[in-house]
Enzyme design. Sequence first.
Site, PDB file in Angstrom:
ATOM      1  N   CYS A  92     -64.924 -72.094  51.600  1.00 55.13           N
ATOM      2  CA  CYS A  92     -65.362 -71.787  50.235  1.00 55.13           C
ATOM      3  C   CYS A  92     -66.196 -70.485  50.235  1.00 55.13           C
ATOM      4  CB  CYS A  92     -66.211 -72.942  49.715  1.00 55.13           C
ATOM      5  SG  CYS A  92     -66.893 -72.587  48.096  1.00 55.13           S
ATOM      6  N   GLU A 122     -70.711 -77.735  57.682  1.00 54.69           N
ATOM      7  CA  GLU A 122     -71.078 -76.466  57.028  1.00 54.69           C
ATOM      8  C   GLU A 122     -72.271 -75.826  57.740  1.00 54.69           C
ATOM      9  OE1 GLU A 122     -72.002 -76.596  52.738  1.00 54.69           O
ATOM     10  OE2 GLU A 122     -73.526 -75.072  53.139  1.00 54.69           O
ATOM     11  N   SER A 215     -71.646 -84.796  51.649  1.00 53.37           N
ATOM     12  CA  SER A 215     -73.068 -84.515  51.420  1.00 53.37           C
ATOM     13  C   SER A 215     -73.385 -84.475  49.936  1.00 53.37           C
ATOM     14  CB  SER A 215     -73.430 -83.179  52.068  1.00 53.37           C
ATOM     15  OG  SER A 215     -74.695 -82.768  51.655  1.00 53.37           O
ATOM     16  N   SER A 258     -65.705 -83.321  45.931  1.00 51.98           N
ATOM     17  CA  SER A 258     -64.404 -83.437  46.601  1.00 51.98           C
ATOM     18  C   SER A 258     -63.654 -84.701  46.187  1.00 51.98           C
ATOM     19  CB  SER A 258     -64.594 -83.379  48.118  1.00 51.98           C
ATOM     20  OG  SER A 258     -65.668 -84.186  48.510  1.00 51.98           O
TER      21      SER A 258
HETATM   22 FE1  F3S Z   1     -67.852 -74.589  47.486  1.00 51.35          FE
HETATM   23 FE2  F3S Z   1     -69.802 -75.566  46.126  1.00 51.35          FE
HETATM   24 FE3  F3S Z   1     -67.559 -76.771  46.200  1.00 51.35          FE
HETATM   25  S1  F3S Z   1     -69.937 -74.698  48.127  1.00 51.35           S
HETATM   26  S2  F3S Z   1     -66.735 -76.337  48.191  1.00 51.35           S
HETATM   27  S3  F3S Z   1     -67.919 -74.762  45.268  1.00 51.35           S
HETATM   28  S4  F3S Z   1     -69.541 -77.768  46.206  1.00 51.35           S
END
Ligand code: F3S
Length: 274
Positions: A92, A122, A215, A258
């Site tokens: 990302c 991450e 997380s 997610s």
């Molecule tokens: Fe990126 Fe934020 Fe989603 S870091 S993966 S846009 S929660």
Amino acid sequence: MEIKMAKDYGFCFGVKRAIQIAEKNQNSLIFGSLIHNAKEINRLEKNFNVKIEEDPKKIPKNKSVIIRTHGIPKQDLEYLKNKGAKITDATCPYVIKPQQIVESMSKEGYQIVLFGDINHPEVKGVISYATNQALVINSLEELQEKKLQRKVALVSQTTKQTPKLLQIASYLVERCTEVRIFNTICNATSYNQKAALDLSKEVDIMIVVGGKTSSNTKQLLSIAKQHCEDSYLVEDENELELAWFKDKKLCGITAGASTPDWIIENVKQKISTI
Ligand code: F3S
């Protein structure tokens, strides 16, 4: 059961982008779990023949490899490149940002303080970009035990809560000569967290839908619990327990960044029948 959805919830930009990349690159290996949602990963494996591989040594030479949303350590990326891997980077952009900051600030001689969970992929990736000894702390209490240098750069895991980052920043400002503060918490996280907080103040029960290893989903649960004690995290509708809803009228629903819509919809459907 009456249901109210959070104003912002579910898939963020980075996860949507990663899923599109996986769908377009059929038959690829994915380095690490693409996103923290096992059910969505199963769907991608089944329909697009992608496969997760956690160990870079097991990735064959010259293979097509997708880098997971949370990024990977710099040395692993170099290892794959040397092996001739055809890399498609699904890291990302909000994760690439702290990687770049850590690299440039440490090169400039700042001690890196990374507010994050050291076991999270991450954080392992971001910290690998430091060229000097970096500190990873998951709370103000942990920071209080550390020896600080004069020049410090503060960076955060993208899913952390802003008020906690501010506490850490003000602790550093009081103790160090020079402090560079980078708010690397991503917008999607902040919006989902604010919406969960608002909703938790008006409902009798909160359901947070998302992966147990995610997380940002865990952060949503902890935020919801601040105002709504009866807050629960479920991965799908099968984990809902009828007893939770006894004597409750209004149920709030939120979901991690997610969590795909089809899982949220199944949870919503089931709650509406209670
Ligand atoms: Fe990126 Fe934020 Fe989603 S870091 S993966 S846009 S929660």
